[in-house]
Scaffold this active site. Structure first.
Site, PDB file in Angstrom:
ATOM      1  N   LEU A  91       0.826  -1.211   0.000  1.00  0.00           N
ATOM      2  CA  LEU A  91       0.000   0.000   0.000  1.00  0.00           C
ATOM      3  C   LEU A  91       0.860   1.261   0.000  1.00  0.00           C
ATOM      4  O   LEU A  91       0.419   2.311  -0.458  1.00  0.00           O
ATOM      5  CB  LEU A  91      -0.933   0.016   1.222  1.00  0.00           C
ATOM      6  CG  LEU A  91      -1.997  -1.091   1.279  1.00  0.00           C
ATOM      7  CD1 LEU A  91      -2.863  -0.916   2.508  1.00  0.00           C
ATOM      8  CD2 LEU A  91      -2.844  -1.095   0.025  1.00  0.00           C
ATOM      9  N   GLU A 133       5.238  -7.600   6.359  1.00  0.00           N
ATOM     10  CA  GLU A 133       4.863  -6.598   7.374  1.00  0.00           C
ATOM     11  C   GLU A 133       5.963  -6.453   8.431  1.00  0.00           C
ATOM     12  O   GLU A 133       6.239  -5.348   8.899  1.00  0.00           O
ATOM     13  CB  GLU A 133       3.534  -6.971   8.036  1.00  0.00           C
ATOM     14  CG  GLU A 133       2.338  -7.054   7.092  1.00  0.00           C
ATOM     15  CD  GLU A 133       2.141  -5.832   6.231  1.00  0.00           C
ATOM     16  OE1 GLU A 133       2.514  -4.715   6.637  1.00  0.00           O
ATOM     17  OE2 GLU A 133       1.617  -5.993   5.114  1.00  0.00           O
TER      18      GLU A 133
HETATM   19 ZN    ZN Z   1       3.947  -3.071   2.690  1.00  0.00          ZN
END
Ligand code: ZN
Length: 158
Positions: A91, A133
């Site tokens: 993102l 992440e």
């Molecule tokens: Zn990422």
């Protein structure tokens, strides 16, 4: 509940090392709720706190299967095994997709929002998401690890 702004591209916060969460207080709970809302708003499967400008060791993942959203606070990857090679995006790096080699298997310990220490054994997409992440908490972006970029325009036309 609130949608937070996702930091992108050259935002320096994405390159910083996040700090451990000392205590799960109301501020942390609100942050996590906002991160989950923001992940859904952007149709992401994962979001790390530095992506919303907060340098805390927290990420959330929801693969939109029947297991629900998972919250990882102060995660520690304690075991990895094998490799998987798949295309991923982020993102924080819109309009870029690339092939990244990640562990095929990840074992991770993390606190949930209740402060319980959870242990997850993950393979396939969940292992990939945890690895991606967790990298954010150390200022590492998937573009650092791409072995081959995918032409996004061609992907859309297919
Ligand atoms: Zn990422």
């Amino acid at each position: 509940m609130a949608i937070r702004t996702v930091r992108t591209d050259e935002d320096p916060v994405l390159r910083k090392i996040s700090r451990p969460v000392a205590k799960i207080d109301d501020k942390i709970k609100t942050l996590v709720e906002d991160m989950i809302d923001t992940m859904y708003e952007y149709d992401g499967i994962g979001l790390a706190a530095p992506q919303v400008g907060i340098l805390k060791r927290i990420f959330v993942i929801d693969l939109y299967d029947d297991t629900g959203v998972k919250v990882f606070i102060n995660p520690e990857i304690i075991e990895v095994d094998g490799t998987q090679r798949e295309t991923e995006g982020c993102l924080s790096i819109p309009n870029k997709l690339g092939v990244v080699i990640r562990p095929a298997y990840v074992k991770v310990q993390a606190m949930n929002l209740d402060g319980d220490i959870m242990e997850y054994e993950a393979t396939e997409l969940l292992a990939r998401a945890i690895s991606h992440e967790n990298d954010h908490l150390n200022g590492i972006l998937f573009t650092d690890k791409v072995v081959e970029y995918i032409n996004v325009d061609e992907m859309v036309e297919e």
